[in-house]
Motif scaffolding. Structure first.
Motif, PDB file in Angstrom:
ATOM      1  N   VAL A   2       0.837  -1.202   0.000  1.00 26.81           N
ATOM      2  CA  VAL A   2       0.000   0.000   0.000  1.00 26.81           C
ATOM      3  C   VAL A   2       0.870   1.249   0.000  1.00 26.81           C
ATOM      4  O   VAL A   2       0.640   2.182  -0.773  1.00 26.81           O
ATOM      5  N   ARG A   3       1.912   1.253   0.832  1.00 27.61           N
ATOM      6  CA  ARG A   3       2.798   2.416   0.932  1.00 27.61           C
ATOM      7  C   ARG A   3       3.627   2.595  -0.339  1.00 27.61           C
ATOM      8  O   ARG A   3       3.696   3.682  -0.894  1.00 27.61           O
ATOM      9  N   SER A  10      -6.607   0.726   2.294  1.00 24.92           N
ATOM     10  CA  SER A  10      -5.767   0.319   3.418  1.00 24.92           C
ATOM     11  C   SER A  10      -5.403  -1.156   3.249  1.00 24.92           C
ATOM     12  O   SER A  10      -6.063  -1.894   2.504  1.00 24.92           O
ATOM     13  N   ALA A  11      -4.380  -1.576   3.923  1.00 27.65           N
ATOM     14  CA  ALA A  11      -3.900  -2.959   3.802  1.00 27.65           C
ATOM     15  C   ALA A  11      -4.993  -3.963   4.170  1.00 27.65           C
ATOM     16  O   ALA A  11      -5.128  -5.000   3.524  1.00 27.65           O
ATOM     17  N   ASP A  12      -5.794  -3.652   5.180  1.00 31.17           N
ATOM     18  CA  ASP A  12      -6.836  -4.597   5.592  1.00 31.17           C
ATOM     19  C   ASP A  12      -8.006  -4.669   4.614  1.00 31.17           C
ATOM     20  O   ASP A  12      -8.845  -5.557   4.717  1.00 31.17           O
TER      21      ASP A  12
END
Length: 74
Positions: A2-3, A10-12
């Motif tokens: 994600v970054r 978001s990652a989740d």
């Protein structure tokens, strides 16, 4: 991921089994290159553009993570 790719999720929110390209997360070839470079830098796993396994390696986040776990040197 994600970054590095500056994704707008978001990652989740990422389904580990969803496709990374096309109808899934919607990544493109530039994203694959950036992701490959980060995987190499962070885990020591080199993913070459001409590797015929790339379709499988980048099929999903789970597939990529499995490949990294199997081949990491760092």
């Amino acid at each position: 991921m994600v970054r590095v790719l500056e994704l707008e999720v978001s990652a989740d929110e990422i389904d580990p089994d969803a496709a990374l390209f096309g109808e899934g997360l919607g990544l493109d070839s530039i994203d694959a290159l950036e992701l490959s470079l980060e995987v190499n830098r962070r885990y020591g796993v080199e993913i070459k553009a001409e590797d015929e396994r790339n379709e499988h390696i980048f099929a999903s986040l789970r597939a990529l993570a499995s490949h990294v776990l199997d081949h990491r040197t760092k």
